[in-house]
Design an enzyme around this catalytic site. Structure first.
Site, PDB file in Angstrom:
ATOM      1  N   GLY A  74     -65.968 -14.733   0.656  1.00  0.00           N
ATOM      2  CA  GLY A  74     -64.830 -15.631   0.592  1.00  0.00           C
ATOM      3  C   GLY A  74     -65.244 -17.086   0.520  1.00  0.00           C
ATOM      4  O   GLY A  74     -66.403 -17.416   0.236  1.00  0.00           O
ATOM      5  N   ASP A  75     -64.287 -17.968   0.791  1.00  0.00           N
ATOM      6  CA  ASP A  75     -64.556 -19.403   0.729  1.00  0.00           C
ATOM      7  C   ASP A  75     -65.623 -19.822   1.729  1.00  0.00           C
ATOM      8  O   ASP A  75     -66.434 -20.701   1.441  1.00  0.00           O
ATOM      9  CB  ASP A  75     -63.259 -20.182   0.989  1.00  0.00           C
ATOM     10  CG  ASP A  75     -62.238 -19.985  -0.120  1.00  0.00           C
ATOM     11  OD1 ASP A  75     -62.525 -20.393  -1.261  1.00  0.00           O
ATOM     12  OD2 ASP A  75     -61.169 -19.420   0.134  1.00  0.00           O
ATOM     13  N   SER A  81     -68.199 -18.011   2.763  1.00  0.00           N
ATOM     14  CA  SER A  81     -69.513 -17.611   2.247  1.00  0.00           C
ATOM     15  C   SER A  81     -69.983 -18.554   1.152  1.00  0.00           C
ATOM     16  O   SER A  81     -71.153 -18.965   1.120  1.00  0.00           O
ATOM     17  CB  SER A  81     -69.441 -16.177   1.706  1.00  0.00           C
ATOM     18  OG  SER A  81     -69.155 -15.264   2.738  1.00  0.00           O
ATOM     19  N   GLY A 124     -69.051 -21.662   0.776  1.00  0.00           N
ATOM     20  CA  GLY A 124     -69.368 -22.937   1.402  1.00  0.00           C
ATOM     21  C   GLY A 124     -70.707 -22.923   2.106  1.00  0.00           C
ATOM     22  O   GLY A 124     -71.456 -23.905   2.069  1.00  0.00           O
ATOM     23  N   THR A 181     -60.386 -13.066   1.428  1.00  0.00           N
ATOM     24  CA  THR A 181     -58.948 -12.843   1.552  1.00  0.00           C
ATOM     25  C   THR A 181     -58.169 -13.791   0.664  1.00  0.00           C
ATOM     26  O   THR A 181     -57.310 -13.380  -0.111  1.00  0.00           O
ATOM     27  CB  THR A 181     -58.508 -13.046   3.013  1.00  0.00           C
ATOM     28  OG1 THR A 181     -59.229 -12.135   3.845  1.00  0.00           O
ATOM     29  CG2 THR A 181     -57.017 -12.802   3.171  1.00  0.00           C
ATOM     30  N   ARG A 183     -60.758 -33.217  -8.936  1.00  0.00           N
ATOM     31  CA  ARG A 183     -61.783 -32.773  -9.878  1.00  0.00           C
ATOM     32  C   ARG A 183     -63.097 -32.639  -9.128  1.00  0.00           C
ATOM     33  O   ARG A 183     -63.403 -33.438  -8.239  1.00  0.00           O
ATOM     34  CB  ARG A 183     -61.958 -33.780 -11.020  1.00  0.00           C
ATOM     35  CG  ARG A 183     -60.694 -34.093 -11.789  1.00  0.00           C
ATOM     36  CD  ARG A 183     -60.316 -32.961 -12.730  1.00  0.00           C
ATOM     37  NE  ARG A 183     -59.193 -33.334 -13.584  1.00  0.00           N
ATOM     38  CZ  ARG A 183     -58.657 -32.557 -14.506  1.00  0.00           C
ATOM     39  NH1 ARG A 183     -59.148 -31.340 -14.693  1.00  0.00           N
ATOM     40  NH2 ARG A 183     -57.642 -32.956 -15.238  1.00  0.00           N
ATOM     41  N   GLU A 188     -64.733 -23.245   7.845  1.00  0.00           N
ATOM     42  CA  GLU A 188     -65.453 -23.402   9.107  1.00  0.00           C
ATOM     43  C   GLU A 188     -64.833 -24.551   9.900  1.00  0.00           C
ATOM     44  O   GLU A 188     -64.938 -25.717   9.510  1.00  0.00           O
ATOM     45  CB  GLU A 188     -66.933 -23.698   8.849  1.00  0.00           C
ATOM     46  CG  GLU A 188     -67.792 -23.831  10.090  1.00  0.00           C
ATOM     47  CD  GLU A 188     -67.979 -22.510  10.823  1.00  0.00           C
ATOM     48  OE1 GLU A 188     -68.273 -22.530  12.023  1.00  0.00           O
ATOM     49  OE2 GLU A 188     -67.813 -21.440  10.173  1.00  0.00           O
TER      50      GLU A 188
END
Length: 315
Positions: free
Chosen positions: A64-65, A67, A69, A95, A218, A280
């Site tokens: 996910g986000d 991981s 990051g 998720t 962006r 996190e």
């Protein structure tokens, strides 16, 4: 020269048959693709260091986000410049997959790997976050206030059952007990003090299961996008319901303060503030956030909405 990839796979996804099939198919097509599975905190950073030492050309974050990051942060923390580091890629398996959704990265594991094979790596920015003097990195979005509370408090079992809808359910449940956060936010062209219910500092555009906090951000413009949603007496419930349910940029324009700059500082006016950095949560009294231009290279879709149009034309 043959390319060498390494998939750093979140342990929660280790038994995913679609991932296994995708890896087998890419290897059958001639790709050199190793797999490492994370088990505990620090594994992703260790695997990134190993990949650099092994001369890997691309590191793929499978998960996910959080991981994504974690892998991106480990790359950004190294001393080498982007040109000599492995490129980054994402296999979205979480998720919400907020970064992948905004970037239009395929959610199918095989299509995500094909993207690595079929597209060049593009220079992208990273957010460097100093939280009370401790350095962190963020590839997608640093969010605070209501959105952070929703993400932190959403139950793992609920996420498995409902997917991204779990964030909506949790958000609605919290609407009656939102406590605004008193903060001082200042940077180029912005000097804001007050109580906020949501804060977004974007490299990417959305977090918390689809909350579109920085709709125009962006990832390659050398700037961060800032959105502040202040406390709104009388309109609070309606405003938050709109943000959580629809995540529309129009709602932000109606109630929020927005800006674009190279750096911003957030200071708590009472105690600490919690910011969610790529999933996190980090608590501190003071956050100094700067956009670091072209810190990494990443494989992204040909017409990725997060890339500046002028740069897309150069690809």
């Amino acid at each position: 020269m043959a390319t060498h990839w390494r998939l750093i796979l979140n342990g929660k996804s280790a038994g995913n048959d679609a991932v296994r099939d995708a890896v087998v198919a890419m290897r059958a097509g001639g790709a050199t693709l190793d797999v490492r599975v994370t088990w505990e905190r620090g594994d992703a950073a260790r695997y990134v260091d190993e990949a650099v030492d092994d001369g890997v050309h691309c590191v793929i974050a499978g998960g996910g986000d959080g991981s994504l990051g974690e892998v991106a942060a480990a790359l950004a923390e190294r001393h080498e410049d982007a040109a000599t580091l492995p490129a980054l890629a994402a296999m979205p398996l979480g998720t919400a997959n907020d970064f992948a959704t905004a970037a239009t990265i395929p959610l199918d594991p095989h299509d995500a790997l094909r993207l690595v094979a079929d597209t060049p790596a593009h220079a992208i920015d990273m957010l460097r976050v100093e939280a009370d003097g401790v350095r962190h990195w963020c590839i997608n979005l640093a969010s605070g206030g209501f959105g952070t509370e929703v993400t932190v408090e959403t139950d793992d079992g609920l996420k498995k059952l409902l997917g991204g809808l779990a964030y909506l359910v949790t958000g609605i449940a919290k609407m009656g007990r939102i406590e605004p956060v008193a903060a001082h936010v200042h940077g180029e062209g912005v000097d804001w003090r007050g109580a906020l219910i949501a804060l977004g500092i974007g490299n990417g555009r959305q977090a918390g299961g689809g909350q579109l906090l920085c709709p125009d951000a962006r990832i390659d413009d050398g700037l961060l996008d800032l959105t502040i949603i202040p406390e709104l007496e009388g309109e609070l419930a309606t405003t938050v319901a709109t943000l959580v349910r629809e995540g529309r940029g129009a709602a932000l324009e109606r109630v929020g303060e927005r800006g674009r700059m190279r750096a911003v500082t957030i200071e708590a006016q009472d105690g600490e503030i919690a910011l969610n950095l790529d999933g996190e949560p980090v608590q501190a009294r003071r956050f100094a956030i700067a956009c670091v231009p072209a810190r990494l290279r990443m494989h992204l879709p040909e017409h990725c909405p997060l890339l500046a149009p002028a740069r897309l034309a150069l690809r």
